[in-house]
Design a protein around this motif. Structure first.
Motif, PDB file in Angstrom:
ATOM      1  N   MET A   1      -2.651   9.116   6.065  1.00  0.00           N
ATOM      2  CA  MET A   1      -3.114   8.524   7.327  1.00  0.00           C
ATOM      3  C   MET A   1      -4.305   9.210   7.982  1.00  0.00           C
ATOM      4  SD  MET A   1       0.571   7.318   8.798  1.00  0.00           S
ATOM      5  CE  MET A   1      -0.032   6.901  10.413  1.00  0.00           C
ATOM      6  N   ASP A   2      -4.876  10.209   7.323  1.00  0.00           N
ATOM      7  CA  ASP A   2      -6.088  10.869   7.821  1.00  0.00           C
ATOM      8  C   ASP A   2      -5.966  11.216   9.301  1.00  0.00           C
ATOM      9  OD1 ASP A   2      -7.048  10.428   5.246  1.00  0.00           O
ATOM     10  OD2 ASP A   2      -7.959   8.516   5.785  1.00  0.00           O
ATOM     11  N   GLU A   3      -7.036  10.922  10.039  1.00  0.00           N
ATOM     12  CA  GLU A   3      -7.068  11.310  11.460  1.00  0.00           C
ATOM     13  C   GLU A   3      -6.119  10.464  12.309  1.00  0.00           C
ATOM     14  OE1 GLU A   3      -9.441   9.795   9.757  1.00  0.00           O
ATOM     15  OE2 GLU A   3     -10.721   8.504  10.984  1.00  0.00           O
ATOM     16  N   TYR A   4      -5.521   9.441  11.709  1.00  0.00           N
ATOM     17  CA  TYR A   4      -4.595   8.590  12.467  1.00  0.00           C
ATOM     18  C   TYR A   4      -3.165   9.141  12.479  1.00  0.00           C
ATOM     19  CZ  TYR A   4      -8.448   5.318  12.398  1.00  0.00           C
ATOM     20  OH  TYR A   4      -9.659   4.736  12.569  1.00  0.00           O
ATOM     21  N   ALA A   5      -2.938  10.180  11.688  1.00  0.00           N
ATOM     22  CA  ALA A   5      -1.598  10.789  11.656  1.00  0.00           C
ATOM     23  C   ALA A   5      -1.200  11.254  13.059  1.00  0.00           C
ATOM     24  CB  ALA A   5      -1.579  11.961  10.681  1.00  0.00           C
ATOM     25  N   LYS A   6      -2.188  11.627  13.848  1.00  0.00           N
ATOM     26  CA  LYS A   6      -1.878  12.185  15.179  1.00  0.00           C
ATOM     27  C   LYS A   6      -1.128  11.183  16.058  1.00  0.00           C
ATOM     28  CE  LYS A   6      -5.999  10.811  17.696  1.00  0.00           C
ATOM     29  NZ  LYS A   6      -7.338  11.085  18.108  1.00  0.00           N
ATOM     30  N   TYR A   7      -1.341   9.895  15.824  1.00  0.00           N
ATOM     31  CA  TYR A   7      -0.639   8.910  16.663  1.00  0.00           C
ATOM     32  C   TYR A   7       0.856   8.914  16.377  1.00  0.00           C
ATOM     33  CZ  TYR A   7      -5.341   7.265  17.562  1.00  0.00           C
ATOM     34  OH  TYR A   7      -6.651   7.197  17.909  1.00  0.00           O
TER      35      TYR A   7
ATOM     36  N   TRP B   1     -10.433   2.485   6.738  1.00  0.00           N
ATOM     37  CA  TRP B   1     -10.786   1.256   6.021  1.00  0.00           C
ATOM     38  C   TRP B   1      -9.595   0.298   5.999  1.00  0.00           C
ATOM     39  CZ3 TRP B   1      -8.426  -1.094   1.966  1.00  0.00           C
ATOM     40  CH2 TRP B   1      -9.092  -2.198   1.423  1.00  0.00           C
ATOM     41  N   TYR B   2      -8.433   0.843   5.720  1.00  0.00           N
ATOM     42  CA  TYR B   2      -7.221   0.030   5.658  1.00  0.00           C
ATOM     43  C   TYR B   2      -6.946  -0.643   7.000  1.00  0.00           C
ATOM     44  CZ  TYR B   2      -2.146  -0.817   5.731  1.00  0.00           C
ATOM     45  OH  TYR B   2      -0.905  -1.365   5.908  1.00  0.00           O
ATOM     46  N   LEU B   3      -7.029   0.136   8.071  1.00  0.00           N
ATOM     47  CA  LEU B   3      -6.732  -0.435   9.388  1.00  0.00           C
ATOM     48  C   LEU B   3      -7.762  -1.500   9.767  1.00  0.00           C
ATOM     49  CD1 LEU B   3      -5.677   2.709  11.458  1.00  0.00           C
ATOM     50  CD2 LEU B   3      -4.202   0.925  10.517  1.00  0.00           C
ATOM     51  N   THR B   4      -9.006  -1.227   9.480  1.00  0.00           N
ATOM     52  CA  THR B   4     -10.072  -2.151   9.879  1.00  0.00           C
ATOM     53  C   THR B   4     -10.004  -3.455   9.099  1.00  0.00           C
ATOM     54  OG1 THR B   4     -11.422  -0.184  10.130  1.00  0.00           O
ATOM     55  CG2 THR B   4     -12.566  -2.293  10.278  1.00  0.00           C
ATOM     56  N   ASN B   5      -9.744  -3.340   7.807  1.00  0.00           N
ATOM     57  CA  ASN B   5      -9.841  -4.528   6.965  1.00  0.00           C
ATOM     58  C   ASN B   5      -8.515  -5.221   6.689  1.00  0.00           C
ATOM     59  OD1 ASN B   5     -12.798  -4.544   6.029  1.00  0.00           O
ATOM     60  ND2 ASN B   5     -12.137  -2.410   5.826  1.00  0.00           N
ATOM     61  N   ILE B   6      -7.456  -4.462   6.628  1.00  0.00           N
ATOM     62  CA  ILE B   6      -6.181  -5.043   6.207  1.00  0.00           C
ATOM     63  C   ILE B   6      -5.246  -5.257   7.390  1.00  0.00           C
ATOM     64  CG2 ILE B   6      -4.228  -4.774   4.610  1.00  0.00           C
ATOM     65  CD1 ILE B   6      -7.056  -5.070   3.325  1.00  0.00           C
TER      66      ILE B   6
ATOM     67  N   PHE C   1       0.471   1.322   1.705  1.00  0.00           N
ATOM     68  CA  PHE C   1      -0.831   1.928   2.012  1.00  0.00           C
ATOM     69  C   PHE C   1      -1.628   2.153   0.737  1.00  0.00           C
ATOM     70  CE2 PHE C   1       0.980   4.321   5.998  1.00  0.00           C
ATOM     71  CZ  PHE C   1       1.120   3.105   6.648  1.00  0.00           C
ATOM     72  N   LYS C   2      -0.963   2.737  -0.252  1.00  0.00           N
ATOM     73  CA  LYS C   2      -1.760   3.092  -1.424  1.00  0.00           C
ATOM     74  C   LYS C   2      -2.091   1.885  -2.276  1.00  0.00           C
ATOM     75  CE  LYS C   2       2.007   5.123  -4.058  1.00  0.00           C
ATOM     76  NZ  LYS C   2       2.577   6.364  -4.548  1.00  0.00           N
ATOM     77  N   THR C   3      -1.265   0.865  -2.239  1.00  0.00           N
ATOM     78  CA  THR C   3      -1.651  -0.350  -2.952  1.00  0.00           C
ATOM     79  C   THR C   3      -2.992  -0.844  -2.420  1.00  0.00           C
ATOM     80  OG1 THR C   3       0.604  -1.047  -3.425  1.00  0.00           O
ATOM     81  CG2 THR C   3      -1.044  -2.781  -3.337  1.00  0.00           C
ATOM     82  N   TRP C   4      -3.093  -0.963  -1.107  1.00  0.00           N
ATOM     83  CA  TRP C   4      -4.348  -1.453  -0.518  1.00  0.00           C
ATOM     84  C   TRP C   4      -5.480  -0.442  -0.658  1.00  0.00           C
ATOM     85  CZ3 TRP C   4      -5.226  -6.305   0.236  1.00  0.00           C
ATOM     86  CH2 TRP C   4      -4.216  -7.175   0.668  1.00  0.00           C
ATOM     87  N   MET C   5      -5.184   0.810  -0.374  1.00  0.00           N
ATOM     88  CA  MET C   5      -6.250   1.808  -0.330  1.00  0.00           C
ATOM     89  C   MET C   5      -6.757   2.193  -1.713  1.00  0.00           C
ATOM     90  SD  MET C   5      -4.543   4.086   2.739  1.00  0.00           S
ATOM     91  CE  MET C   5      -5.550   5.558   2.561  1.00  0.00           C
TER      92      MET C   5
ATOM     93  N   CYS D   1      -9.068   6.861  -3.615  1.00  0.00           N
ATOM     94  CA  CYS D   1      -8.613   5.807  -2.696  1.00  0.00           C
ATOM     95  C   CYS D   1      -9.475   5.755  -1.440  1.00  0.00           C
ATOM     96  CB  CYS D   1      -7.165   6.058  -2.304  1.00  0.00           C
ATOM     97  SG  CYS D   1      -6.088   6.233  -3.740  1.00  0.00           S
ATOM     98  N   LYS D   2      -9.497   4.582  -0.836  1.00  0.00           N
ATOM     99  CA  LYS D   2     -10.259   4.402   0.402  1.00  0.00           C
ATOM    100  C   LYS D   2      -9.549   5.084   1.578  1.00  0.00           C
ATOM    101  CE  LYS D   2     -12.335  -0.050  -0.786  1.00  0.00           C
ATOM    102  NZ  LYS D   2     -11.452  -0.727  -1.773  1.00  0.00           N
ATOM    103  N   SER D   3     -10.249   5.144   2.706  1.00  0.00           N
ATOM    104  CA  SER D   3      -9.706   5.844   3.872  1.00  0.00           C
ATOM    105  C   SER D   3      -8.685   4.972   4.604  1.00  0.00           C
ATOM    106  CB  SER D   3     -10.830   6.194   4.831  1.00  0.00           C
ATOM    107  OG  SER D   3     -11.346   5.009   5.408  1.00  0.00           O
ATOM    108  N   PHE D   4      -7.892   5.637   5.428  1.00  0.00           N
ATOM    109  CA  PHE D   4      -6.934   4.893   6.250  1.00  0.00           C
ATOM    110  C   PHE D   4      -7.679   4.038   7.282  1.00  0.00           C
ATOM    111  CE2 PHE D   4      -3.205   4.478   9.158  1.00  0.00           C
ATOM    112  CZ  PHE D   4      -2.335   3.960   8.218  1.00  0.00           C
TER     113      PHE D   4
END
Ligand code: UDP
Ligand code: MN
Length: 493
Positions: A301-307, A339-344, A253-257, A334-337
């Motif tokens: 994981m920001d707001e996605y931690a809830k999943y 961003w990571y999910l959408t782009n990576i 995660f942090k490599t990408w973000m 670092c960018k948001s989670f």
């Protein structure tokens, strides 16, 4: 002997001990990998860090020798073996004596059981080389494995790179080469389990040759190279992680973000002995991983931690203090989670975007679909309302899913199979008026059998109450093709 070997190692040690420590392996690299000038001259050198806890002699030394035998000498500074408090006698003086003949190899001994993560950090702290290369203690490097890894990092120090991990069979010790077309990239599910996925079309289009580096959303964890300064810049691993687990997702995660790139290099092949179970003593297995996962989810994981919390039944235990890790993330900008999910990792199905998510409850019996991982199955169990194993989604194309597995009716049984995205046996339709879940292809309806212990399908009949289901958070507007929804890309994994 034979049984003891299995018991101690969870692989066929007897067979492994019969195989040469220098066994040869064929070179199956694509020609692209061997073109003149493919890799720059004057590659930076690396230390190879290999942590082990009670590894068998033959697998450990085959790892070491495969590095020494198949790497250009000037590119390896040291092989740093980190003994994570093993108590098998052969790993003591006998190992030290044997390794005296190989001055590049040194042994660090952890004073107590540290677990894989802190053991790696011990090795990294000792290392002086510009690049760190990590391997498990039961690997075999093949010819040409190292140059592609070092080359990518020489080109850009924020590239984090993994070899293709070929499978060494735990029973036969046979080395199985992954064909170019079968190479997979890393992903994860909302239970925060790492998984392998096919290379998506967008990624096939980006590359001109199948041997070129492939972007990967995550790494498996054990085998990779990273620029030492970049590893430190990223804050290495969360030192609050215990033993094993979550560290591979954290670094991914942090490599990408945080400005890097994570790649798998088809030109670099390293075998890894995959086992079905872990042979070591764990203090409290599950909880260790959960605690690591909480820390990971809270920080990255920001707001996605809830999943993730939803998936484990919303029981969040104590995970210690993560404020310093949050500071680190902030400091690095670092960018948001999202961003990571959408782009990576756009292939990952996000539960809120699913047509339905949560439990699937039979209205007549109050039994819920209940996921079983080993062997893969779907059972019926009294609904407990906390999600966990009773968490399913319906995808935009009408699959009832548990991560990469889909509810599948093969004209005999209702089971779970790997999703194929082609509807057919895996295509379901929920009718909110009659509360029936219809298997479209066979025109039958999902039902509970008479003994109330099995999922079946049968002729649809709205008067049969045992065919009536409640699908939590069902929203037909999210179905592909319904008004306003044209994006199918995100529903296909
Ligand atoms: N390991 C370790 N300490 C531990 C557990 C594992 O040093 O407490 C080492 C182990 O010997 C191996 C690596 O860490 O070299 C990864 O562990 P393992 O192979 O069990 O994980 P898997 O490959 O099965 O995911
Ligand atoms: Mn391993």
């Amino acid at each position: 002997m034979f049984d003891k070997g299995w018991e101690k190692n969870a692989f066929n040690q007897y067979a492994s001990d019969l195989i040469s420590l220098h066994r040869s392996l064929p070179d199956i690299r694509d020609d692209w990998c061997k073109e003149p000038g493919r890799y720059q001259k004057d590659l930076p050198s690396t230390d190879v860090i290999i942590c082990f806890h009670n590894e068998a002699w033959s697998t450990l030394l085959r790892t070491v020798h495969s590095v020494l035998d198949r790497s250009p000498e000037e590119l390896i500074e040291k092989i740093i073996l980190v003994d994570d408090f093993s108590d098998m006698p052969h790993l003591g003086k006998e190992l030290e004596d044997y390794l005296k003949a190989y001055p590049k190899v040194i042994i660090l001994r952890a004073p107590k059981r540290e677990g894989l993560i802190r053991a790696r950090l011990l090795g990294a702290r000792y290392s002086k080389a510009p690049i760190l290369t990590f391997l498990d203690s039961h690997c075999e490097c093949t010819i040409g494995w190292l140059e592609p890894l070092l080359d990518r990092i020489a080109k850009n120090s924020t590239n984090v790179v993994c070899p293709v991990i070929d499978n060494i069979n735990s029973e036969t010790l046979q080395y199985h080469y992954t064909k170019g077309s079968a190479i997979q990239i890393g992903g994860f599910d909302w239970g925060l389990n790492f998984d392998w996925n096919p290379i998506p079309e967008r990624e096939e289009k980006r590359r001109n040759n199948s041997a070129e580096p492939v972007y990967s959303p995550t790494m498996a964890g054990g085998l990779f190279s990273i620029d030492r300064n970049f590893f430190e810049h990223l804050g290495t691993y969360d030192p609050g992680f215990n033993i094993w687990g979550a560290e591979n997702l954290e670094l991914s995660f942090k490599t990408w973000m945080c400005g890097g790139t994570l790649e798998i290099l088809p030109c670099s092949r390293v075998g890894h002995l995959f086992r079905d179970k872990s042979p070591y003593k764990w203090k409290s297995g599950e909880n260790v991983i959960k605690k690591n996962n909480f820390r990971l989810a809270e920080v990255w994981m920001d707001e996605y931690a809830k999943y993730y919390y939803q998936r484990i039944g919303n029981f969040i235990g104590d995970f210690g203090d993560v404020s310093r890790r949050k500071e680190l993330r902030k400091r690095l900008g670092c960018k948001s989670f999202k961003w990571y999910l959408t782009n990576i990792y756009p292939e990952l199905l996000i539960p809120d975007e699913a047509v339905a998510y949560g439990e699937i409850k039979n209205k007549f019996t109050s039994l819920c679909l209940d996921f079983q991982s080993k062997p893969l199955a779907v059972n019926l169990w009294p609904c407990h309302g906390t999600n966990g194993n009773q968490f399913f989604t319906m995808s935009k194309i009408g699959e009832i899913r548990r991560d990469e597995n889909c509810l599948d009716y093969d004209m005999k049984n209702v089971t779970l199979y790997k999703c194929h995205g082609m509807k057919g046996n895996q295509f379901w339709n929920y009718n909110t008026d009659s509360s029936q879940i219809r298997h479209v292809w066979s025109d039958t309806c999902l039902a509970v059998n008479e003994k109330k212990d099995k999922l079946i399908t049968e002729k649809c009949d709205p008067n049969r109450v045992w065919q009536k289901w409640y699908m939590e958070n069902y929203d037909a507007k999210k179905l592909y093709g319904s008004h306003g929804n044209t994006s199918i890309m995100t529903s296909l994994k």
